[in-house]
Scaffold this active site. Sequence first.
Site, PDB file in Angstrom:
ATOM      1  N   CYS A 140       5.548  14.061 -54.533  1.00 42.15           N
ATOM      2  CA  CYS A 140       4.689  12.896 -54.835  1.00 42.15           C
ATOM      3  C   CYS A 140       3.821  12.468 -53.655  1.00 42.15           C
ATOM      4  CB  CYS A 140       5.540  11.717 -55.296  1.00 42.15           C
ATOM      5  SG  CYS A 140       6.401  12.057 -56.826  1.00 42.15           S
ATOM      6  N   HIS A 276       1.757   4.677 -54.081  1.00 39.36           N
ATOM      7  CA  HIS A 276       2.215   5.666 -55.062  1.00 39.36           C
ATOM      8  C   HIS A 276       2.744   4.902 -56.273  1.00 39.36           C
ATOM      9  CE1 HIS A 276       4.040   8.948 -57.032  1.00 39.36           C
ATOM     10  NE2 HIS A 276       5.283   8.677 -56.679  1.00 39.36           N
ATOM     11  N   ASN A 306       4.216   7.955 -63.511  1.00 39.72           N
ATOM     12  CA  ASN A 306       4.258   8.635 -62.217  1.00 39.72           C
ATOM     13  C   ASN A 306       3.583  10.004 -62.349  1.00 39.72           C
ATOM     14  OD1 ASN A 306       4.898   9.927 -59.848  1.00 39.72           O
ATOM     15  ND2 ASN A 306       7.063   9.378 -59.866  1.00 39.72           N
TER      16      ASN A 306
HETATM   17  O1  UT7 Z   1       7.989   9.465 -57.311  1.00 40.88           O
HETATM   18  C1  UT7 Z   1       9.100  10.031 -56.699  1.00 40.88           C
HETATM   19  C2  UT7 Z   1      10.111   9.037 -56.376  1.00 40.88           C
HETATM   20  N1  UT7 Z   1      10.781   8.576 -57.566  1.00 40.88           N
HETATM   21  C3  UT7 Z   1      11.034   7.277 -57.674  1.00 40.88           C
HETATM   22  O2  UT7 Z   1      10.594   6.517 -56.855  1.00 40.88           O
HETATM   23  C4  UT7 Z   1      11.941   6.823 -58.781  1.00 40.88           C
HETATM   24  C5  UT7 Z   1      12.930   5.828 -58.218  1.00 40.88           C
HETATM   25  N2  UT7 Z   1      13.877   5.302 -59.197  1.00 40.88           N
HETATM   26  C6  UT7 Z   1      13.508   4.460 -60.178  1.00 40.88           C
HETATM   27  O3  UT7 Z   1      12.352   4.168 -60.368  1.00 40.88           O
HETATM   28  C7  UT7 Z   1      14.623   3.818 -60.993  1.00 40.88           C
HETATM   29  O4  UT7 Z   1      15.856   4.058 -60.371  1.00 40.88           O
HETATM   30  C8  UT7 Z   1      14.664   4.311 -62.467  1.00 40.88           C
HETATM   31  C9  UT7 Z   1      13.481   3.761 -63.227  1.00 40.88           C
HETATM   32  C10 UT7 Z   1      14.652   5.828 -62.505  1.00 40.88           C
HETATM   33  C11 UT7 Z   1      15.939   3.802 -63.127  1.00 40.88           C
HETATM   34  O5  UT7 Z   1      16.017   2.385 -63.047  1.00 40.88           O
HETATM   35  P1  UT7 Z   1      17.354   1.671 -62.569  1.00 40.88           P
HETATM   36  O6  UT7 Z   1      17.130   0.229 -62.664  1.00 40.88           O
HETATM   37  O7  UT7 Z   1      17.703   2.232 -61.225  1.00 40.88           O
HETATM   38  O8  UT7 Z   1      18.368   2.103 -63.690  1.00 40.88           O
HETATM   39  P2  UT7 Z   1      19.717   2.932 -63.541  1.00 40.88           P
HETATM   40  O9  UT7 Z   1      19.449   4.354 -63.232  1.00 40.88           O
HETATM   41  O10 UT7 Z   1      20.623   2.181 -62.632  1.00 40.88           O
HETATM   42  O11 UT7 Z   1      20.277   2.834 -65.025  1.00 40.88           O
HETATM   43  C12 UT7 Z   1      20.656   1.576 -65.617  1.00 40.88           C
HETATM   44  C13 UT7 Z   1      21.096   1.818 -67.033  1.00 40.88           C
HETATM   45  C14 UT7 Z   1      22.125   2.932 -67.179  1.00 40.88           C
HETATM   46  O12 UT7 Z   1      23.058   2.542 -68.145  1.00 40.88           O
HETATM   47  P3  UT7 Z   1      24.468   1.892 -67.705  1.00 40.88           P
HETATM   48  O13 UT7 Z   1      25.142   2.943 -66.856  1.00 40.88           O
HETATM   49  O14 UT7 Z   1      24.129   0.665 -66.939  1.00 40.88           O
HETATM   50  O15 UT7 Z   1      25.146   1.638 -69.014  1.00 40.88           O
HETATM   51  C15 UT7 Z   1      21.328   4.097 -67.704  1.00 40.88           C
HETATM   52  O16 UT7 Z   1      22.086   4.996 -68.466  1.00 40.88           O
HETATM   53  O17 UT7 Z   1      19.969   2.200 -67.852  1.00 40.88           O
HETATM   54  C16 UT7 Z   1      20.301   3.396 -68.572  1.00 40.88           C
HETATM   55  N3  UT7 Z   1      19.077   4.162 -68.762  1.00 40.88           N
HETATM   56  C17 UT7 Z   1      18.252   3.967 -69.791  1.00 40.88           C
HETATM   57  N4  UT7 Z   1      18.299   3.126 -70.852  1.00 40.88           N
HETATM   58  C18 UT7 Z   1      17.268   3.173 -71.719  1.00 40.88           C
HETATM   59  C19 UT7 Z   1      18.561   5.120 -67.960  1.00 40.88           C
HETATM   60  N5  UT7 Z   1      17.390   5.563 -68.459  1.00 40.88           N
HETATM   61  C20 UT7 Z   1      17.177   4.857 -69.606  1.00 40.88           C
HETATM   62  C21 UT7 Z   1      16.130   4.861 -70.554  1.00 40.88           C
HETATM   63  N6  UT7 Z   1      16.225   3.999 -71.579  1.00 40.88           N
HETATM   64  N7  UT7 Z   1      15.067   5.664 -70.448  1.00 40.88           N
END
Ligand code: UT7
Length: 349
Positions: A140, A276, A306
Amino acid sequence: MRLWHPAFPAPGQTPPRANPPSHGDTVLKYARIIGTGSALPEKVLTNADLEKIVDTSDEWIRTRTGITERHIAADGETTGDLAFLAAQRALEAAGVKASEIDLIVLGTTTPDIIFPSTACLVQHRLGANGCAAFDVNAACSGFVYALGVANAFMRSGQSKKALVIGAETLTRMVDWTERETCVLFGDGAGAVVLEASDEPGIFTTRMRADGGFKHLLFNPVGVSAGFTDEPNHGVRINMLGREVFKVAVKTLDSLVGETLEDAGMKEEEIDWLIPHQANLRIIEATAKRLNMSMDRVIVTVDKHANTSSGSVPLALDYAVRSGKVQRGQNLLLEAFGGGFTWASALLRY
Ligand code: UT7
């Protein structure tokens, strides 16, 4: 058997061109952006569309990422196609002919083919044959890395007019059954034309990496490591999102501080932050670190998601064409991605 792809120059067709500038030429102090361009695929995939494919919701995607829709490349539409269009638009905006370009640096992690580089493919389509052309893979951070490389060429007198492109078709690496990643990415490209000048342009660039974080964000297969029998030959983005998020916020926090220090500038001297576009919450954290209100931050993640290397130049082109960014303003560009890599550029537009 066809030996020559139509996109390739046939042997002997490379037109003669002037030698690129050598060390003996006058070295001008700055690389200045004199034109921007971008390109997005026509097809739009909304959060509502994704609700039909995986167990997700518009509400989750919007609140966790800020994304509402993304553009998806059509079958047969490549990174090079988007890069070519973005480059054409940047050249047109700059009033520069392709034959005047002496360097093309293209940031991508989704090249059209393994080789030649996408930069070479785009060079030929533009008619800039003969100039230096190569790809940079910094995930990225690809565009900001490419900008740093082109800036170094200009500051050492090796380039007078350069094309810097960030282009991706990242959705080709997406596993559409995995809700954790498939909602996050989109396709697109952006480009800038740089000119060596005595008028202020790029003040400073920083490029950093730490390969120790490979396990948090990677695509596990490749030519040398080999492919697998899994769907798409094992080509898929692996990401531990929550962990990446934490490191990204912390790293970008120090990066913007280092960049300001390097340029001898203060937070209040920055007119626009062009970050970004991975996650609105990461963008907001960086803006807060800079004491900048969100009305001085360019946000396109809602419409583009992204787009990896495409994200910063797409946001920059949007900012220029919408009249937000004006000549004479100071811009801080930053990016963070797989590697990990992170990079910034502080410049006068
Ligand atoms: O560009 C390169 C660099 N990449 C980034 O900068 C990405 C960095 N990370 C992020 O942007 C975030 O961590 C995400 C958007 C990927 C995820 O957000 P989060 O607030 O960190 O969520 P999480 O991974 O902690 O997941 C929270 C919950 C989980 O469920 P439980 O375990 O709390 O029951 C996931 O299973 O959300 C669930 N979940 C979803 N629910 C609905 C994960 N993806 C989804 C989804 N829809 N698409």
